[in-house]
Design a protein around this motif. Structure first.
Motif: not given
Lengths: 325, 230
Positions: B143, A28-31, B199, A265-266, B134-140, A138, A129-130, B197, B204-205
């Protein structure tokens, strides 16, 4: 149980990462998930060091890792055929070994396969962490320094002393028939059709399942890029959507990419379906140039295979090697 | 017309729900409500959820349930998206932005290409209440859509090697705040001093998919006072 010592990294090798079973519940937070690319080899290494399925171990890519033990404990190495030695004495893989303070543990370079797993009794004690210690470079998350860095010379990997009784008692070994063979550098991957599979014509599906694909050099923990018969979906792109482990995405050039543990993730490429996770380790062990074939299975078959595999692992009894001292 | 919702297999332990084929405010709310409903109902059968523009990936534990039971659970959630669950109503977050050519190296060219003044671009960017699609590409990385078409701009032909953390950016009809320094090809129009974001803090978000976001202009001094770095 005191944790004031552990293993010191003398040489980190090509690319060595701390991994536990993975980071879950954080998409949900992109991890991403992270975790061991060959989860089968990973779980056997942990099983040899005690009944610990999710404990933190080291994933060694290609090899070259040298550690100095500052603790008396038990280790095991599984996965790729990496020559293991303790104080320059060759030691077997897929087997537990006692180590004592001052021992030098050395992993050479893989003669077949590419990922080895070094587990220790009780696992490495690293702050999560998480909820996970899985290293994802990455995302700059996880590992010893919690910032996604691979092992470095001088790192201390904390672990606890394991009881002396355990050490003196016996060594354990994975039965030969349970050890995968990575020497052919080829694999058959089972696939559950899904996602945009209807956007691939019957002809292109047939082509995909009857062709041989090669692993290219552009393959890493995010994804394995393949080369072979191009398959073209009727869609150029889609609205970005969630990607599961093993998803097979097909960009415009028609060359499939299988997505691994550190995948985004997406994403917005059309997907044909997903590789059965039981086969993902076979894929991850391939070297560039390694060859692949795909076979379609139903979701019912996939569930049966997962349950049977769980039974097989649980019901396999480790062999006991008595120490002759 | 109500778009047809479908459930497809994604993998051995994943189903994907499609809510339609174009993103919209309505769909974003439905995706968020369904995700909240499933999170509340599925307990430890659920491994993870990936909400996105018009879909929801549901990852389940195949040793605790199966795809038949999961399809039923999803259908139930779809039939009753705002039911008596514990889902939080979507929240509204306001993000401060220091818009300038100093903090937004593409602001001038974006304005020129749109035949607008910099002030007009800033005003238009602040007028819309955006949805987190959406949330993605990188943590946090969230879009946000949909951007007013007057200030929409294609991605840069050559992406930058380094986009700073906090960069407020535009690509097509979307906008976003870079959560960390990274490579990137979006048009940079300003900097946000707040972290999207982090951590080291909980949560965190500040936002999740379905939440709403507004931007509010701040001046250089306020940006610096808030800890912003130039």
């Amino acid at each position: 149980m005191t944790i004031n010592s552990g293993f010191k990294v003398i040489k980190p090798g090509i690319f060595s990462l701390i991994e536990d079973a993975g980071r879950f519940g954080q998409h949900g937070i992109g991890l991403t998930t992270g975790g061991p690319l060959d989860s089968n080899a990973f779980r056997w290494a942990n099983r040899l060091c005690g009944d610990q399925q999710r404990a933190a171990a080291i994933e060694v890519t290609v090899g070259g890792l040298v550690l100095e033990s500052q603790v008396n404990t038990t280790i095991a190495v599984t996965g790729a055929t990496l020559p293991l030695s303790i104080n320059s004495q060759p030691r077997e893989l897929w087997q537990s070994h006692p180590v004592k303070i001052g021992d030098r543990i050395e992993l050479g370079f893989a003669s077949s396969g590419s990922r080895g797993y070094l587990a220790v009794a009780g696992g490495f004690h690293i702050a999560p962490i998480f909820n996970s210690v899985a290293t994802v470079p990455r995302e700059a998350l996880g590992g010893v320094h919690r910032d996604g860095t691979a092992l470095q010379t001088g790192d201390l990997l904390p672990c606890s002393e394991s009881s002396t009784q355990n050490q003196a008692a016996a060594q354990l070994r994975v039965p030969a028939d349970q050890r995968p063979d990575y020497s052919t550098n080829s694999a058959l991957l089972r696939v559950i059709l899904g996602y945009q599979q209807q956007a691939f014509s019957a002809l292109h599906k047939q082509l995909f399942f009857s062709s041989e694909y090669a692993v290219t050099k552009s393959s890493d923990r995010m994804g394995f890029r393949l080369k072979g018969a191009p398959i073209k979906p009727s869609l150029d792109g889609i609205l970005s959507e969630g990607i599961c482990l093993g998803a097979i995405q097909v960009p415009a050039d028609g060359q499939p990419i299988v997505l691994l543990n550190d995948r985004q993730t997406i994403g917005g490429y059309p997907k044909l379906g997903s590789v059965l996770t039981l086969d993902m380790g076979k894929l991850a062990q391939l070297l560039p140039g390694g060859t692949l074939r795909f076979e379609a299975i139903s979701i019912e078959q996939a569930h049966n295979l997962l349950l049977l595999d769980q039974q097989r692992f649980a019901n396999t009894v480790l062999e006991v090697i008595e120490l002759d001292e | 017309m109500q778009p047809l919702k479908t459930i497809s297999i994604a993998g051995e332990n994943s189903l994907i729900v499609y809510f339609g084929d174009t993103p919209s405010d309505t769909i974003a709310s439905e995706v968020a409500a369904t995700a909240a409903q499933l999170r509340a109902n599925l307990g430890d059968r659920l491994i993870d959820l990936v909400p996105s523009y018009a879909s929801l990936l549901v990852i389940y534990d195949p040793f605790k349930t199966d795809h038949h039971a999961m399809r039923s659970a999803i259908r139930q959630a779809l039939a009753n998206p705002t039911g008596t669950d514990n889902s939080q109503p979507s929240s509204l977050v306001t993000l401060p932005v220091y818009y300038s050519t100093e903090s937004g190296p593409d602001l001038q060219s974006l304005a020129d290409n749109a035949s607008l003044s910099i002030e007009e671009v800033m005003a238009i960017h602040q007028q819309t209440e955006y949805r987190v699609y959406a949330i993605g590409f990188a943590p946090g990385f969230a879009y946000l859509g949909e951007l007013d078409p007057r200030i929409a701009a294609p991605r840069l032909a050559t992406p930058r090697q380094k986009v700073p953390r906090g960069a407020v950016a535009i690509a097509d009809r979307q906008t976003a705040v870079y959560p960390a320094q990274s490579p990137g090809g979006w048009n940079l129009i300003g900097l946000c001093p707040e972290r999207m974001f982090d951590p080291s803090v909980e949560p965190s978000m500040q936002v999740q998919v379905g939440d709403r976001v507004r931007f509010k202009a701040i001046d250089r001094q306020t940006f610096l006072d808030m800890g912003g770095l130039l």
